[in-house]
Motif scaffolding. Structure first.
Motif, PDB file in Angstrom:
ATOM      1  N   ASP A  42       0.799  -1.232   0.000  1.00  0.00           N
ATOM      2  CA  ASP A  42       0.000   0.000   0.000  1.00  0.00           C
ATOM      3  C   ASP A  42       0.829   1.278   0.000  1.00  0.00           C
ATOM      4  N   LEU A  44       3.404   2.006   1.752  1.00  0.00           N
ATOM      5  CA  LEU A  44       3.802   2.393   3.104  1.00  0.00           C
ATOM      6  C   LEU A  44       5.295   2.666   3.241  1.00  0.00           C
ATOM      7  N   TYR A  59      11.475   0.078   9.756  1.00  0.00           N
ATOM      8  CA  TYR A  59      10.435   0.412   8.782  1.00  0.00           C
ATOM      9  C   TYR A  59      10.620   1.888   8.445  1.00  0.00           C
ATOM     10  N   ALA A  61       9.024   5.113   6.319  1.00  0.00           N
ATOM     11  CA  ALA A  61       7.861   5.658   5.616  1.00  0.00           C
ATOM     12  C   ALA A  61       8.305   6.606   4.501  1.00  0.00           C
ATOM     13  N   LEU A  79       4.795  -4.256  11.373  1.00  0.00           N
ATOM     14  CA  LEU A  79       4.050  -3.578  10.319  1.00  0.00           C
ATOM     15  C   LEU A  79       2.754  -2.988  10.867  1.00  0.00           C
ATOM     16  N   ARG A  83       1.952   0.850  10.678  1.00  0.00           N
ATOM     17  CA  ARG A  83       0.722   1.290  10.006  1.00  0.00           C
ATOM     18  C   ARG A  83      -0.123   2.163  10.940  1.00  0.00           C
ATOM     19  N   ASP A  84      -0.072   1.857  12.244  1.00  0.00           N
ATOM     20  CA  ASP A  84      -0.832   2.628  13.231  1.00  0.00           C
ATOM     21  C   ASP A  84      -0.166   3.952  13.598  1.00  0.00           C
TER      22      ASP A  84
END
Length: 100
Positions: A42, A44, A59, A61, A79, A83-84
Motif C-alpha cells: 500500500d 507504506l 520500517y 515511511a 508492520l 501502520r498505526d
C-alpha cells in the motif's frame, strides 16, 4: 500487494531514498549490518531487516520517519505498529532532531 523480499537493498530501486535512510540508521546501531529489503504494501515504504543476533527491523515511511523494532518482534506485529503511526524518535539513533 504482497511484501517482496530481496537478498540485498539495491540503491537503484524505486525506493532508493528510503533504503538509504534505513541503511544509515542501521549503520548507527550495528557495524556492517547484513540487510534484507522488504517493500511494504500500500505504498507504506520499506522495511530493512538485519536478521543476525542483535538485529531488528527498521520500517521507513515515504516521509522518512521510521520505526525500529527488535528481532523478537514479528514482521506482522511491526508492520501493524508502523501502520498505526508508531515511530522511533531520531534521538534513539544518536541523531538530534532538527527543528523547522
Amino acid at each position: 500487494m504482497t511484501a517482496v523480499a530481496t537478498t540485498a537493498p539495491d540503491p537503484s530501486t524505486y525506493n532508493s531514498r528510503l533504503v538509504a535512510v534505513g541503511r544509515a540508521l542501521f549503520a548507527k546501531l550495528i557495524d556492517h549490518p547484513t540487510l534484507t529489503l522488504v517493500e511494504l504494501p500500500d505504498g507504506l515504504g520499506v522495511c530493512l531487516v538485519h536478521a543476525a543476533r542483535g538485529g531488528g527491523k527498521i520500517y521507513v515511511a515515504p516521509d522518512e520517519t521510521v520505526l525500529f523494532v527488535g528481532s523478537a518482534v514479528t514482521h506482522e506485529a511491526g508492520l501493524g505498529a508502523f501502520r498505526d503511526g508508531m515511530r522511533t524518535p531520531l534521538e534513539k539513533f544518536g541523531i538530534e532532531a532538527s527543528t523547522p
